[in-house]
Design an enzyme around this catalytic site. Structure first.
Site, PDB file in Angstrom:
ATOM      1  N   CYS A 196      -1.712   9.883   0.174  1.00 52.80           N
ATOM      2  CA  CYS A 196      -1.454  10.849   0.270  1.00 52.80           C
ATOM      3  C   CYS A 196      -1.847  11.515   1.482  1.00 52.80           C
ATOM      4  O   CYS A 196      -2.119  12.851   0.338  1.00 52.80           O
ATOM      5  CB  CYS A 196       0.222  11.600  -0.355  1.00 52.80           C
ATOM      6  SG  CYS A 196       0.755  12.464   0.809  1.00 52.80           S
ATOM      7  N   CYS A 210       3.540   9.658   5.772  1.00 56.17           N
ATOM      8  CA  CYS A 210       3.288  11.077   5.173  1.00 56.17           C
ATOM      9  C   CYS A 210       4.059  12.532   6.016  1.00 56.17           C
ATOM     10  O   CYS A 210       3.891  13.323   6.943  1.00 56.17           O
ATOM     11  CB  CYS A 210       2.216  11.504   5.601  1.00 56.17           C
ATOM     12  SG  CYS A 210       0.679  12.555   4.912  1.00 56.17           S
TER      13      CYS A 210
HETATM   14  P1  FAD Z   1       1.668   4.052  -8.634  1.00 51.80           P
HETATM   15  O1  FAD Z   1       3.044   4.153  -7.949  1.00 51.80           O
HETATM   16  O2  FAD Z   1       0.492   5.254  -8.701  1.00 51.80           O
HETATM   17  O3  FAD Z   1       1.317   3.123 -10.124  1.00 51.80           O
HETATM   18  C1  FAD Z   1       0.441   2.804 -10.478  1.00 51.80           C
HETATM   19  C2  FAD Z   1       1.046   2.363 -11.489  1.00 51.80           C
HETATM   20  O4  FAD Z   1       0.305   1.238 -13.034  1.00 51.80           O
HETATM   21  C3  FAD Z   1       1.228   3.075 -13.188  1.00 51.80           C
HETATM   22  O5  FAD Z   1       2.708   3.372 -13.623  1.00 51.80           O
HETATM   23  C4  FAD Z   1      -0.393   2.699 -13.834  1.00 51.80           C
HETATM   24  O6  FAD Z   1       0.596   3.512 -14.845  1.00 51.80           O
HETATM   25  C5  FAD Z   1      -0.554   1.433 -13.471  1.00 51.80           C
HETATM   26  N1  FAD Z   1      -1.180   0.993 -14.325  1.00 51.80           N
HETATM   27  C6  FAD Z   1      -2.716   1.623 -14.086  1.00 51.80           C
HETATM   28  N2  FAD Z   1      -3.594   0.330 -14.499  1.00 51.80           N
HETATM   29  C7  FAD Z   1      -3.076  -0.384 -15.050  1.00 51.80           C
HETATM   30  C8  FAD Z   1      -3.367  -1.509 -15.859  1.00 51.80           C
HETATM   31  N3  FAD Z   1      -4.460  -2.109 -16.346  1.00 51.80           N
HETATM   32  N4  FAD Z   1      -2.376  -2.305 -16.384  1.00 51.80           N
HETATM   33  C9  FAD Z   1      -1.296  -2.267 -16.303  1.00 51.80           C
HETATM   34  N5  FAD Z   1      -0.721  -1.275 -15.172  1.00 51.80           N
HETATM   35  C10 FAD Z   1      -1.492  -0.290 -14.822  1.00 51.80           C
HETATM   36  N6  FAD Z   1       4.160   8.713  -0.381  1.00 51.80           N
HETATM   37  C11 FAD Z   1       4.496   9.139   0.110  1.00 51.80           C
HETATM   38  O7  FAD Z   1       5.329   7.932   0.438  1.00 51.80           O
HETATM   39  N7  FAD Z   1       4.594  10.512   0.307  1.00 51.80           N
HETATM   40  C12 FAD Z   1       4.665  11.297   0.165  1.00 51.80           C
HETATM   41  O8  FAD Z   1       4.934  12.582   0.545  1.00 51.80           O
HETATM   42  C13 FAD Z   1       3.815  11.225  -1.172  1.00 51.80           C
HETATM   43  N8  FAD Z   1       3.491  12.594  -1.856  1.00 51.80           N
HETATM   44  C14 FAD Z   1       2.086  12.114  -2.793  1.00 51.80           C
HETATM   45  C15 FAD Z   1       1.840  13.684  -3.203  1.00 51.80           C
HETATM   46  C16 FAD Z   1       1.076  13.163  -3.975  1.00 51.80           C
HETATM   47  C17 FAD Z   1       0.458  14.597  -4.761  1.00 51.80           C
HETATM   48  C18 FAD Z   1       0.678  12.465  -4.993  1.00 51.80           C
HETATM   49  C19 FAD Z   1      -0.139  12.648  -5.708  1.00 51.80           C
HETATM   50  C20 FAD Z   1       0.878  11.062  -4.307  1.00 51.80           C
HETATM   51  C21 FAD Z   1       1.966  11.514  -3.355  1.00 51.80           C
HETATM   52  N9  FAD Z   1       2.614  10.209  -2.124  1.00 51.80           N
HETATM   53  C22 FAD Z   1       3.237   9.510  -1.499  1.00 51.80           C
HETATM   54  C23 FAD Z   1       1.726   8.816  -2.734  1.00 51.80           C
HETATM   55  C24 FAD Z   1       2.575   7.798  -3.501  1.00 51.80           C
HETATM   56  O9  FAD Z   1       2.795   8.504  -4.844  1.00 51.80           O
HETATM   57  C25 FAD Z   1       1.809   6.639  -4.224  1.00 51.80           C
HETATM   58  O10 FAD Z   1       1.270   5.675  -2.754  1.00 51.80           O
HETATM   59  C26 FAD Z   1       2.972   5.473  -4.661  1.00 51.80           C
HETATM   60  O11 FAD Z   1       2.719   5.892  -5.952  1.00 51.80           O
HETATM   61  C27 FAD Z   1       2.218   4.008  -4.647  1.00 51.80           C
HETATM   62  O12 FAD Z   1       2.487   3.122  -5.701  1.00 51.80           O
HETATM   63  P2  FAD Z   1       1.593   2.650  -6.516  1.00 51.80           P
HETATM   64  O13 FAD Z   1       2.467   1.524  -6.882  1.00 51.80           O
HETATM   65  O14 FAD Z   1       0.920   1.628  -5.806  1.00 51.80           O
HETATM   66  O15 FAD Z   1       0.628   2.747  -7.666  1.00 51.80           O
END
Ligand code: FAD
Length: 419
Positions: A161, A341
């Site tokens: 983000c 975003c």
């Molecule tokens: P995550 O949702 O972070 O999940 C990753 C998972 O993998 C976690 O649960 C973690 O525990 C797990 N994991 C880590 N290591 C391991 C391992 N070794 N083995 C097994 N599991 C593991 N996005 C938007 O679309 N709009 C917004 O307005 C927005 N605002 C945001 C504001 C903030 C402050 C933040 C921090 C993020 C924002 N985002 C937004 C971004 C969004 O939250 C992420 O892009 C999204 O969560 C990505 O998904 P993901 O599954 O790749 O990662």
């Protein structure tokens, strides 16, 4: 060792959505999700927690309640990969075999890359909306600050983000404006990059708010150290000739967006590209070298904006292509780089950036209904009311028609929707 059809690494936004999409398409598929955390977070809500709009509880659910029916959850971390044996190893030493692997472990927030930061977070006016437990502290600081200097920082790209650092700034400044404190608060935005936002169509609307709030905009200024007790931040500032100098700023509060990288266990694995991210084709999200491996979400190498919105569009593409691969068919579903975003420029208004690869604008609505390049109340309602529901009830349940009808090329995707 155990084995399964599809092993998903990470039960975050991308991992749960992919599991749900897979099981909608093919109920009965043996899907395993490896996720260490008991709690699942709706991170996009943290910006609103930091502005006193959401309670923290609204952004959190128990992981066990989100595991799709038919999937199995293993509460552990993956520590390494053995793609030649179609196995991963967990932290307790167990090995799990798979026919297809989907890696979605998110991004690493590298707090320790800034000396002094970890020990002072949550104290001395040092906060970050990038952590569940700290976002309420942002709101506390914002309410308490009646004058002085407020710093906001943004590290080098890519980060998740990319708009979040300036969202924190705008919502704080808006509060100070409403309460009359703004005239006594000096706001500085230290951005390690050279532009306010990567897609130029949105910059004019954002610049108006930078001016409205009287923000001192400092590009090419990267946070390098924090001394919490002394309330002092150090920046490395690069000038037009590339010369780097050190600038020290005192602060009354500082909102830090931490530097971000691929997770260590990914960087060190055979899944990684040279950049450290999971090496995938940006259209199919299929691994560039490993036949039965896919990657999506923040951890993958595709050059989209790292957002939950991107994961929402990627998950059905991966689900579709995993099933094609298991069936021995060609991979046909493609991802167009969509990311979104919602830039919270003031309480009640949002500039809704929606774009794909190459900065191509990909608005979800016709401009007469919602022009994303302008601040609108409609976009605020979308973010504050509709999007959290779309996340919990649509995306994480694999109900793609609710949230991402155009995610897979028309005519290509056979949609099997479980009743
Ligand atoms: P995550 O949702 O972070 O999940 C990753 C998972 O993998 C976690 O649960 C973690 O525990 C797990 N994991 C880590 N290591 C391991 C391992 N070794 N083995 C097994 N599991 C593991 N996005 C938007 O679309 N709009 C917004 O307005 C927005 N605002 C945001 C504001 C903030 C402050 C933040 C921090 C993020 C924002 N985002 C937004 C971004 C969004 O939250 C992420 O892009 C999204 O969560 C990505 O998904 P993901 O599954 O790749 O990662």
């Amino acid at each position: 060792s155990q084995t399964c059809d599809v092993l998903i690494v990470g039960g975050g936004a991308a991992g749960i959505a992919t599991a749900a999409s897979l099981l909608r398409r093919r109920p009965g598929l043996d899907v395993v999700i490896v996720e260490p955390s008991e709690r699942h977070y709706y991170q996009p809500g943290w910006t609103l927690v930091g502005a006193g709009v959401f309670t923290p509880e609204r952004t959190m659910r128990e992981t066990c309640r989100l595991i799709p029916t038919g999937a199995r959850w293993i509460q552990d971390s993956v520590v390494d990969f053995a793609p030649e044996a179609d196995q991963v190893r967990l932290s307790d030493g167990r090995r799990i075999g798979y026919r297809a692997l989907v890696a979605a472990p998110g991004i690493k927030l590298d707090w320790d890359a800034i000396p002094g930061l970890s020990e002072t977070l949550g104290r001395n006016g040092v906060t970050s909306n990038y952590r569940f437990d700290l976002a309420p502290y942002t709101w506390k600081l914002v309410q308490e600050l009646k004058g002085g200097r407020a710093l906001f920082t943004q590290p080098p790209m890519p980060i998740k983000c990319a708009g979040a650092p300036q969202k924190a700034l705008y919502l704080s400044a808006d509060h100070w404006q409403r309460t009359g404190a703004l005239k006594n608060v000096d706001i500085e935005f230290h951005n390690a990059g050279a532009v306010l936002f990567g897609v130029k169509d949105y910059v004019p609307a954002l610049m108006k708010y930078i001016e409205r709030y009287g923000v001192d905009l400092r590009f090419n200024s990267r946070l390098t150290a924090i001394d919490g007790e002394a309330r002092r931040a150090t920046f490395a500032v690069t000038d037009a000739d590339g010369a780097v100098s050190e600038v020290v700023r005192d602060f009354d509060m500082i909102h830090v967006c931490p530097p971000q990288t691929a997770p260590d266990f990914i960087r060190a694995s055979p899944l990684a590209a040279d950049s450290g991210w999971i090496d995938v084709d940006q259209a199919t999200l299929h691994h560039n070298r490993l036949d039965n491996v896919f990657g999506l979400g923040d951890a993958c190498s595709a050059p989209n904006a790292k957002t939950a919105a991107a994961a929402r569009k990627q998950a059905p593409v991966v689900a579709e292509n995993v099933i094609s691969m298991l069936d021995g068919k060609a991979l046909k579903a493609v991802y167009d780089g969509y990311g979104s975003c919602p830039l919270t420029v003031e309480r009640g208004k949002i500039v809704l950036a929606e774009f794909g690869y190459g900065g191509k604008l990909l608005p979800s609505f016709p401009a007469w209904m919602l022009d994303g390049r302008q601040p609108t109340r409609r976009a605020w309602h979308l973010k504050a009311q509709a999007l959290p529901e779309i996340y919990w009830v649509g995306m994480l349940k694999g109900r793609e028609w609710l949230c991402a009808p155009d995610c897979v090329e028309p005519g290509v995707a056979p949609r099997t929707r479980a009743a």
